[in-house]
Enzyme design. Structure first.
Site, PDB file in Angstrom:
ATOM      1  N   HIS A  18      14.385  -4.405 -13.748  1.00 56.70           N
ATOM      2  CA  HIS A  18      14.669  -3.164 -14.498  1.00 56.70           C
ATOM      3  C   HIS A  18      14.468  -1.956 -13.582  1.00 56.70           C
ATOM      4  O   HIS A  18      15.278  -1.031 -13.570  1.00 56.70           O
ATOM      5  CB  HIS A  18      13.751  -3.084 -15.732  1.00 56.70           C
ATOM      6  CG  HIS A  18      13.932  -1.865 -16.583  1.00 56.70           C
ATOM      7  ND1 HIS A  18      14.394  -1.920 -17.879  1.00 56.70           N
ATOM      8  CD2 HIS A  18      13.683  -0.550 -16.334  1.00 56.70           C
ATOM      9  CE1 HIS A  18      14.430  -0.690 -18.393  1.00 56.70           C
ATOM     10  NE2 HIS A  18      14.007   0.158 -17.468  1.00 56.70           N
ATOM     11  N   GLU A  19      13.377  -1.999 -12.781  1.00 59.10           N
ATOM     12  CA  GLU A  19      13.084  -0.856 -11.890  1.00 59.10           C
ATOM     13  C   GLU A  19      14.039  -0.798 -10.712  1.00 59.10           C
ATOM     14  O   GLU A  19      14.549   0.284 -10.383  1.00 59.10           O
ATOM     15  CB  GLU A  19      11.634  -0.929 -11.390  1.00 59.10           C
ATOM     16  CG  GLU A  19      10.590  -0.868 -12.487  1.00 59.10           C
ATOM     17  CD  GLU A  19      10.904   0.169 -13.542  1.00 59.10           C
ATOM     18  OE1 GLU A  19      10.735  -0.144 -14.744  1.00 59.10           O
ATOM     19  OE2 GLU A  19      11.369   1.292 -13.197  1.00 59.10           O
ATOM     20  N   HIS A  70      17.220   0.734 -11.642  1.00 58.15           N
ATOM     21  CA  HIS A  70      17.198   2.208 -11.706  1.00 58.15           C
ATOM     22  C   HIS A  70      17.528   2.810 -10.339  1.00 58.15           C
ATOM     23  O   HIS A  70      18.203   3.838 -10.243  1.00 58.15           O
ATOM     24  CB  HIS A  70      15.815   2.728 -12.134  1.00 58.15           C
ATOM     25  CG  HIS A  70      15.619   2.853 -13.616  1.00 58.15           C
ATOM     26  ND1 HIS A  70      16.440   3.595 -14.420  1.00 58.15           N
ATOM     27  CD2 HIS A  70      14.667   2.331 -14.426  1.00 58.15           C
ATOM     28  CE1 HIS A  70      16.000   3.515 -15.673  1.00 58.15           C
ATOM     29  NE2 HIS A  70      14.919   2.757 -15.701  1.00 58.15           N
ATOM     30  N   CYS A 110      13.690   1.972 -22.388  1.00 57.26           N
ATOM     31  CA  CYS A 110      13.721   2.752 -21.148  1.00 57.26           C
ATOM     32  C   CYS A 110      13.394   4.210 -21.431  1.00 57.26           C
ATOM     33  O   CYS A 110      13.886   4.792 -22.401  1.00 57.26           O
ATOM     34  CB  CYS A 110      15.115   2.647 -20.520  1.00 57.26           C
ATOM     35  SG  CYS A 110      15.225   3.430 -18.899  1.00 57.26           S
TER      36      CYS A 110
HETATM   37  O1  LIG Z   1      12.090   1.993 -16.061  1.00 54.59           O
HETATM   38  C1  LIG Z   1      11.026   1.988 -16.730  1.00 54.59           C
HETATM   39  N1  LIG Z   1      10.978   2.510 -17.946  1.00 54.59           N
HETATM   40  O2  LIG Z   1      12.084   3.049 -18.430  1.00 54.59           O
HETATM   41  C2  LIG Z   1       9.729   2.558 -18.718  1.00 54.59           C
HETATM   42  C3  LIG Z   1       9.897   2.155 -20.165  1.00 54.59           C
HETATM   43  N2  LIG Z   1      10.388   0.802 -20.301  1.00 54.59           N
HETATM   44  C4  LIG Z   1       9.543  -0.246 -20.110  1.00 54.59           C
HETATM   45  O3  LIG Z   1       8.409  -0.093 -19.733  1.00 54.59           O
HETATM   46  C5  LIG Z   1      10.116  -1.591 -20.387  1.00 54.59           C
HETATM   47  C6  LIG Z   1      10.135  -2.064 -21.691  1.00 54.59           C
HETATM   48  C7  LIG Z   1      10.653  -3.322 -21.947  1.00 54.59           C
HETATM   49  C8  LIG Z   1      11.159  -4.127 -20.936  1.00 54.59           C
HETATM   50  C9  LIG Z   1      11.137  -3.635 -19.639  1.00 54.59           C
HETATM   51 CL1  LIG Z   1      11.776  -4.580 -18.381  1.00 54.59          CL
HETATM   52  C10 LIG Z   1      10.613  -2.362 -19.362  1.00 54.59           C
HETATM   53 CL2  LIG Z   1      10.616  -1.729 -17.757  1.00 54.59          CL
HETATM   54 NI    NI Z   2      13.780   2.279 -17.443  1.00 56.44          NI
END
Ligand SMILES: O=CN(O)CCNC(=O)c1cccc(Cl)c1Cl
Ligand code: NI
Length: 189
Positions: free
Chosen positions: A159-160, A163, A116
């Site tokens: 994941h988003e 947030h 993240c």
């Molecule tokens: O919220 C977004 N980020 O923090 C951007 C960086 N992380 C990633 O791109 C990422 C990496 C691995 C698994 C997932 Cl699910 C994600 Cl989302």
């Molecule tokens: Ni993230």
């Protein structure tokens, strides 16, 4: 242009923007929100281009949520590239006011864990999520969409959306046994 210096870090989040529920976005989008949406998607595109990422020291991302750049609004950009860089992304959208409507009993986790841009340290362990989700969102014109996703793109959108609700990926890791998984969890390589 959004740079790493613009990212709010969970260890330095004095305003707790990463830990609060973001505000609903109203339509038509303000000029500011339109610019933010474009800048967030541009960050993802640039961060996935090795030359641009190297030039601007960007950490790669497949998603970026407004709270990560200090804006507590229900908006996130998602850019899941196609297999082996073929041009068409699997999922590319700025999702506004997203809401998960239903999800599978089946869990899934990415084998190598998650990272993240708001977390400047490695947090090892399986991030247990829903394998499939159905969610609704509005696009930048305010049109409602209902989308069903499975596997990796479903994980990224969770994941988003997390947030936007003040949740960070490591909240889903088993603190005592980070590499323990419910036995029927799908592992995504
Ligand atoms: O919220 C977004 N980020 O923090 C951007 C960086 N992380 C990633 O791109 C990422 C990496 C691995 C698994 C997932 Cl699910 C994600 Cl989302
Ligand atoms: Ni993230």
């Amino acid at each position: 242009m959004i740079l790493m210096k613009d990212m709010v870090r969970d260890d330095k989040d004095s305003k707790k923007v990463l830990r609060s529920t973001a505000k609903q976005v109203s339509f038509p989008l303000s000029e500011e929100d339109q610019k933010l949406a474009a800048a967030m998607m541009k960050y993802l595109e640039d961060s996935q281009d090795p030359k641009i990422a190297e030039k601007h020291q960007l950490r790669a991302g497949v998603g970026l949520a407004a709270p990560q750049v200090g804006v507590s609004e229900m908006m996130a950009a998602v850019l899941v590239p196609g297999e082996d860089g073929d041009a068409k992304p699997i999922f590319k959208e700025v999702i506004v006011n997203p809401k998960i409507r239903s999800y599978s009993v089946q869990n899934a986790a990415i084998a190598e864990g998650e990272g993240c841009l708001s977390v400047f340290r490695d947090v090892p362990g399986y991030v247990i999520r829903h394998e499939k989700i159905t969610f609704t969102y509005q696009d930048l014109d305010g049109n409602e969409h209902k989308v069903r996703l499975k596997g990796y793109p479903a994980i990224v959108c969770q994941h988003e959306i997390d947030h936007l609700n003040g949740i960070l990926f490591y909240d889903h890791i088993n603190k005592q046994k980070p590499f323990e998984m419910p036995d029927d969890t799908t592992v995504i390589e």
